[in-house]
Scaffold this motif. Structure first.
Motif, PDB file in Angstrom:
ATOM      1  N   MET A 295       3.960   1.914 -31.981  1.00 24.62           N
ATOM      2  CA  MET A 295       2.779   2.233 -32.764  1.00 24.62           C
ATOM      3  C   MET A 295       2.023   0.964 -33.146  1.00 24.62           C
ATOM      4  N   ILE A 296       2.726  -0.094 -33.412  1.00 21.21           N
ATOM      5  CA  ILE A 296       2.081  -1.355 -33.791  1.00 21.21           C
ATOM      6  C   ILE A 296       1.319  -1.930 -32.602  1.00 21.21           C
ATOM      7  N   LYS A 297       1.853  -1.820 -31.401  1.00 21.96           N
ATOM      8  CA  LYS A 297       1.168  -2.328 -30.218  1.00 21.96           C
ATOM      9  C   LYS A 297      -0.191  -1.656 -30.045  1.00 21.96           C
ATOM     10  N   ARG A 298      -0.254  -0.383 -30.335  1.00 18.17           N
ATOM     11  CA  ARG A 298      -1.510   0.343 -30.196  1.00 18.17           C
ATOM     12  C   ARG A 298      -2.569  -0.212 -31.146  1.00 18.17           C
ATOM     13  N   HIS A 299      -2.203  -0.510 -32.367  1.00 20.13           N
ATOM     14  CA  HIS A 299      -3.144  -1.061 -33.329  1.00 20.13           C
ATOM     15  C   HIS A 299      -3.595  -2.462 -32.928  1.00 20.13           C
TER      16      HIS A 299
ATOM     17  N   PHE B 255      -3.841  -3.646 -29.814  1.00 19.99           N
ATOM     18  CA  PHE B 255      -4.771  -3.518 -28.696  1.00 19.99           C
ATOM     19  C   PHE B 255      -6.130  -2.976 -29.150  1.00 19.99           C
ATOM     20  N   ASP B 256      -6.143  -2.052 -30.095  1.00 12.79           N
ATOM     21  CA  ASP B 256      -7.395  -1.554 -30.653  1.00 12.79           C
ATOM     22  C   ASP B 256      -8.167  -2.689 -31.329  1.00 12.79           C
ATOM     23  N   PHE B 257      -7.461  -3.490 -32.088  1.00 14.63           N
ATOM     24  CA  PHE B 257      -8.088  -4.618 -32.778  1.00 14.63           C
ATOM     25  C   PHE B 257      -8.668  -5.623 -31.781  1.00 14.63           C
ATOM     26  N   ILE B 258      -7.918  -5.932 -30.739  1.00 16.72           N
ATOM     27  CA  ILE B 258      -8.393  -6.875 -29.711  1.00 16.72           C
ATOM     28  C   ILE B 258      -9.622  -6.311 -28.998  1.00 16.72           C
ATOM     29  N   LEU B 259      -9.615  -5.022 -28.683  1.00 16.56           N
ATOM     30  CA  LEU B 259     -10.758  -4.388 -28.024  1.00 16.56           C
ATOM     31  C   LEU B 259     -11.997  -4.421 -28.927  1.00 16.56           C
ATOM     32  N   ILE B 260     -11.852  -4.073 -30.176  1.00 12.76           N
ATOM     33  CA  ILE B 260     -12.981  -4.083 -31.118  1.00 12.76           C
ATOM     34  C   ILE B 260     -13.506  -5.497 -31.304  1.00 12.76           C
ATOM     35  N   LEU B 261     -12.631  -6.455 -31.446  1.00 13.27           N
ATOM     36  CA  LEU B 261     -13.045  -7.850 -31.614  1.00 13.27           C
ATOM     37  C   LEU B 261     -13.777  -8.360 -30.370  1.00 13.27           C
ATOM     38  N   SER B 262     -13.309  -7.988 -29.188  1.00 13.48           N
ATOM     39  CA  SER B 262     -13.965  -8.400 -27.947  1.00 13.48           C
ATOM     40  C   SER B 262     -15.366  -7.806 -27.827  1.00 13.48           C
TER      41      SER B 262
END
Length: 116
Positions: A1-5, A7-14
């Motif tokens: 579950m932590i990995k999903r958050h 990756f979401d954060f990295i995608l939004i930041l990108s």
């Protein structure tokens, strides 16, 4: 579950970084281009074309009063208008392509363009 958050954060930041970068590229490439001529319109009809290289003061007739357009050092501004609110007079001088000063009561637009 932590990995999903993560990756979401990295995608939004990108995506955010990409949007900010594209905005600055657009802003500095389009907005910073200086124009050569000023086209002055009254009631959507072109009434005067002014060379920004020639310093002078031009008097034009708006729909309700006279206006003075001041050209100096490649910049243009409205130095006098008989309108009530004086927004056009208080506007900063302009020189970039696409910039304009508009006096709504007089129906006058002062627009900087690249060429005649």
């Amino acid at each position: 579950m932590i990995k999903r958050h993560i990756f979401d954060f990295i995608l939004i930041l990108s995506l955010f970084t990409l949007c900010v970068t594209l905005f600055f590229v657009w802003f500095f490439s389009i907005k910073g281009t200086k124009g050569n001529y000023v086209h002055i319109y009254c009631d959507n009809k072109e009434i005067l074309i002014v060379d920004l290289k020639k310093d002078d003061v031009y008097e034009i007739d708006g729909t309700i009063s006279k206006m003075e357009i001041h050209v100096e050092n490649g910049y243009v501004n409205v130095s006098y208008s008989g309108c009530k609110n004086q927004v056009c007079v208080h506007h900063l001088a302009i020189c970039n392509i696409g910039s304009s000063i508009i006096c709504l009561p007089n129906k006058v637009e002062v627009r900087v363009e690249k060429d005649e």
